[in-house]
Design an enzyme around this catalytic site. Sequence first.
Site, short mmCIF file in Angstrom:
data_model
loop_
_atom_site.label_atom_id
_atom_site.label_comp_id
_atom_site.label_asym_id
_atom_site.label_seq_id
_atom_site.Cartn_x
_atom_site.Cartn_y
_atom_site.Cartn_z
N LYS A 69 0.87 -1.09 -0.31
CA LYS A 69 0.20 -0.48 -0.57
C LYS A 69 0.94 0.87 -0.12
O LYS A 69 0.76 2.47 -0.34
CB LYS A 69 -0.79 -0.51 1.34
CG LYS A 69 -1.94 0.57 1.12
CD LYS A 69 -3.02 0.01 1.88
CE LYS A 69 -2.19 -0.09 3.68
NZ LYS A 69 -3.28 -0.33 4.69
N THR A 71 4.24 1.63 -0.41
CA THR A 71 4.62 1.32 -2.10
C THR A 71 4.08 2.03 -3.58
O THR A 71 4.62 2.92 -4.22
CB THR A 71 4.98 0.52 -2.56
OG1 THR A 71 5.95 -0.21 -1.02
CG2 THR A 71 6.22 -0.40 -3.99
N ARG A 92 2.60 8.22 7.29
CA ARG A 92 2.15 8.39 8.48
C ARG A 92 3.81 7.80 8.84
O ARG A 92 4.50 7.55 7.74
CB ARG A 92 1.54 7.07 9.03
CG ARG A 92 0.06 6.56 9.19
CD ARG A 92 -0.57 5.57 9.91
NE ARG A 92 -0.58 5.04 8.30
CZ ARG A 92 -0.46 3.64 8.23
NH1 ARG A 92 -0.87 2.90 9.43
NH2 ARG A 92 -0.42 2.98 7.33
N LYS A 103 12.78 -7.26 11.21
CA LYS A 103 13.84 -6.84 10.14
C LYS A 103 13.02 -5.69 9.24
O LYS A 103 11.55 -6.55 8.56
CB LYS A 103 14.45 -7.81 9.71
CG LYS A 103 16.00 -6.71 9.20
CD LYS A 103 16.91 -8.23 8.44
CE LYS A 103 17.62 -7.31 7.31
NZ LYS A 103 18.90 -8.15 6.81
N ALA A 271 -3.72 1.50 13.72
CA ALA A 271 -5.39 1.70 12.85
C ALA A 271 -6.10 0.35 13.30
O ALA A 271 -6.88 0.87 12.65
CB ALA A 271 -4.69 1.20 11.23
N PHE A 299 -4.22 -0.71 7.22
CA PHE A 299 -4.09 -1.90 6.80
C PHE A 299 -5.84 -2.16 5.85
O PHE A 299 -5.37 -1.33 5.63
CB PHE A 299 -5.08 -2.53 8.93
CG PHE A 299 -4.37 -3.07 9.67
CD1 PHE A 299 -3.22 -3.19 9.47
CD2 PHE A 299 -5.34 -2.30 10.40
CE1 PHE A 299 -2.94 -3.44 10.49
CE2 PHE A 299 -4.70 -2.77 12.18
CZ PHE A 299 -3.28 -3.35 11.94
N PHE A 379 3.50 -8.42 -9.03
CA PHE A 379 5.59 -9.33 -8.15
C PHE A 379 5.75 -9.99 -9.36
O PHE A 379 4.64 -10.32 -10.45
CB PHE A 379 4.44 -9.98 -7.55
CG PHE A 379 4.70 -9.65 -5.62
CD1 PHE A 379 3.45 -8.54 -5.88
CD2 PHE A 379 5.60 -9.99 -5.34
CE1 PHE A 379 3.35 -7.83 -4.22
CE2 PHE A 379 5.88 -9.38 -3.95
CZ PHE A 379 4.42 -8.04 -3.21
N TRP A 407 7.22 -0.80 -7.70
CA TRP A 407 8.11 -1.33 -7.31
C TRP A 407 9.66 -1.63 -7.69
O TRP A 407 10.89 -1.00 -7.83
CB TRP A 407 7.37 -2.68 -6.50
CG TRP A 407 8.90 -3.39 -6.00
CD1 TRP A 407 8.75 -2.95 -4.39
CD2 TRP A 407 9.66 -4.49 -5.75
NE1 TRP A 407 9.37 -3.51 -3.78
CE2 TRP A 407 10.57 -4.44 -4.21
CE3 TRP A 407 10.76 -4.99 -6.82
CZ2 TRP A 407 11.91 -5.26 -4.37
CZ3 TRP A 407 11.88 -5.10 -7.03
CH2 TRP A 407 12.63 -5.79 -5.80
#
Lengths: 553, 553
Positions: A69, A71, A92, A103, A271, A299, A379, A407
Amino acid sequence: MTTDIAICRAATLLPIAQVAARLDIPEEAIEPYGRVKAKIAPERLPTATSEGKLILVTAINPTPAGEGKTTTSVGLADALNRIGKRTALALREPSLGPCFGMKGGAAGGGHAQVAPMEDINLHFTGDFHAITSAHNLLAAMIDNHIHWGNKLGLDVRRIVWRRVLDMNDRALRDIAQSLGGVANGFPRESGFDITVASEVMAILCLARDLADLERRLGDIIVGTRADHSPVTARDLKADGAMAVLLKDAIRPNLVQTLENNPAFLHGGPFANIAHGCNSVIATRTALGLADYVVTEAGFGADLGAEKFFDIKCRQAGLDPAAAVIVATVRALKMNGGVAKADLAAEDVEAVRRGGVNLARHIENIRMFGVPAVVAINHFAGDSAEELAAVAEIARAHGVEAILCRHWAEGGAGAEALAHAVVALTETPGQFGFLYDDDLPLFDKINTVATRIYRAEGAVAEPAVLAKLARWEKTGHGRLPVCMAKTQYSFSTDPSLLGAPTGHIVHVREVRLAAGAGFVVAICGDIMTMPGLPRVPAAESVRLNAEGLIEGLF
Amino acid sequence: MTTDIAICRAATLLPIAQVAARLDIPEEAIEPYGRVKAKIAPERLPTATSEGKLILVTAINPTPAGEGKTTTSVGLADALNRIGKRTALALREPSLGPCFGMKGGAAGGGHAQVAPMEDINLHFTGDFHAITSAHNLLAAMIDNHIHWGNKLGLDVRRIVWRRVLDMNDRALRDIAQSLGGVANGFPRESGFDITVASEVMAILCLARDLADLERRLGDIIVGTRADHSPVTARDLKADGAMAVLLKDAIRPNLVQTLENNPAFLHGGPFANIAHGCNSVIATRTALGLADYVVTEAGFGADLGAEKFFDIKCRQAGLDPAAAVIVATVRALKMNGGVAKADLAAEDVEAVRRGGVNLARHIENIRMFGVPAVVAINHFAGDSAEELAAVAEIARAHGVEAILCRHWAEGGAGAEALAHAVVALTETPGQFGFLYDDDLPLFDKINTVATRIYRAEGAVAEPAVLAKLARWEKTGHGRLPVCMAKTQYSFSTDPSLLGAPTGHIVHVREVRLAAGAGFVVAICGDIMTMPGLPRVPAAESVRLNAEGLIEGLF
């Protein structure tokens, strides 16, 4: 594969004043924090002559497969700028604490990131530390007041104001405090939450200006007397000092995308027990400076978009022009019952089965009168048939689905999405709230449960209903409700993927956030102080010989 | 009377880059934080070709009458600049927590202040928040390690690492933590100190660079196993992440005096359980840029100067060129037995009686081989005879006493002091430590007690002596000692003013600060978490209609 952090470090960032210049922000409104971060003083900006169009980026229900989201928000903003639209992001700020657990940061990914990633994920401009200080000053003043005689008559068993730290620390969830004798006060049970769960965070994010901030801080209810009458931060005379501690934190932070476009990062409430959006001040500042503002809510759309519309837009008088619903083939396959390990295999039927989740979010967004488009965050393993299946689901529900490659390609990969968004905003929307202010509190909860979650209804124990009735009498009945439930399902059961029906929403507990201005309805187990995992990321974080951070991302 | 804050707000501050330019700091070494604050990156400074002269400002034992050590430091630095000496200040940053207890900040006073006062006293550049985060991350990692199996075998009864907050909050002094069941860990007793009491603060202030910082953080002993063998932050793999959290905090902050002269404010450890001086990095950075550096140590010379010489100068290889001992007529009268309410009346005899306190501090400073001068910080009510009495005491002990009016007049009021200091530094000093590294730990304590405090001797229970013996075996025997006792008296009894003799120094407890590199000897009640008073200053702090802070100073 090149990592996010490697891509981020390879980018050439502009001095922050040059980024600000893209929005014609005058120099006197810029407070630099290093070379590539600044706070903007809204009161020193020229009065806006027009208002930008507000684009909400939301998503299907999250899965471990990832949706992207943030990205997509970054990619869309870069793409809008590429096609000649003066665009700013309003997002945010991430929380420091969780960085040392798992990580990974929270500032986009691939070629669609905001930078500098390390600073943004660590102390940034100190906003969360200021919120921690303001929150804990109120806590110290509560116990100090009781220690010196308790003139206000607070019932020490009924204090609801805990303390906060921006740290994952399970040991602080439940404590016994004020031990050790007379000098240390009256022993009582209490605990710490993580800073993003603080009502001060929610307040900072909903306040219109410093005066509104101080008023809301004063409205915070810290507990009650034995007769249930509330005691506020104003009663304790803590509101002024808290506002002073937040005088810089209330100013929105300006950073840039990897393509040097302006991004306001400001505030980051949970959220679940809060509304999960960046600050109203950042959104309003961006709208006064740019023609398009891309923002995001926490979310999936069932939690994030609903609260964005019913809490943030309601309180701030915002009129969203369009919504982007982010979906991935992988996440739809998981919603269609595929295990994470099996996501690599093509499975068009699973996409179709999981597509009911996307379909319902599309219906919900349209219910608010906001025009929508689906962004398929591409993807590498997605097959043409799978992608076609997503587009088909979207079309069947009256919206377009656009394949996005931000991306891998940055803004260039989201230009089609940008054009689609611009087209959507050209017809004025018919935005409306899900419920009216004057609906009784439980009816508001029930409305969200039945119309958004498609449950049979909401239920609650008499003690919960009695609390709501009490708040309606104390003048808090007109507040919106803030639902705290699992983000993984439309229902309160995280394992019910897809588009469940026939479920019941059990409201276990309600809390009044009188300063933030909403009533929290807790449906399920909500963790407000995370713990560290068995092997925390912190163990491998260090500075390498060149002074660069390793192990954090 | 014009207040400090009114004087500060009336001053015209230069953009911080112009202040930096006075020390030829190149632009690439400046990280601005707003318009009048910056962090300086020492690694981007040109290699220093010469080394400035280091002037320590210390004082007689403090009294409620006030001495004005910081004010004199600022006045002296302004005066040195006025007489053509390229001078920088190196001072501590104040702590946020106490601001909300008693009204009043810590950045000088009158016309001898560092600015901007509000920012410096609130969040400043976030250093203390970063220290709080690093400290509490280690705490979270300790409990997390135990929760997940305690492979290192820490004895939960023997954990000495507490948590910290930059807040006056007595309720957190003693807590029971990890309550609430299996998911929250193993219940144990613990508590919070104020951030300035953190060993991380002492470490940041003694580290030479980032690598030394990380090494020292690793050396922190968090507790022991049942067999008393130490467990370190390095054993927990926390050192790298802690260093990452401190990577910006380690850079010295540059601000300016009201006369626009450069002032480094960096770090602020307690002067009782720690060494009470600004960071070594700030002092070294200043020495590399200026011809004269004026610095300060906490409390009176018995605590502050002794630790400055024996801990900071020893660890950092600093060679102080001169010391200024600040005294006031009022404080000497209190040392001579006058009550605070009676200070207005002239009392030359009381000055002479109290003068024994000044005399002993002069002797002590000279014992270190550092040439000294007395600065009489002038107050409006001081009589000519009283002032002459102070000068006489100083002369009788071989040093000059200079009347200073910097509070009222700024640097112009301290020019005579500046000339005297320059003259002192023209003959090379013969600085030496009070004791050698290889003296046994208890003998070091005894040396400070007998030679500086002029006690009959130091005593300790066998358990305390056993701890010292254990640390000598674990390789910590060569560390200097850090005495924690009352600041009001040479003795451990705060009511023994003047120059007491025949007293005994009871060492109640010893603590090993293996990262900071000293052994703390606690002699008396030392408070490491203050409380708020009955009517905290916070109750009257607020922003006024012009956005200015009221009630804080």
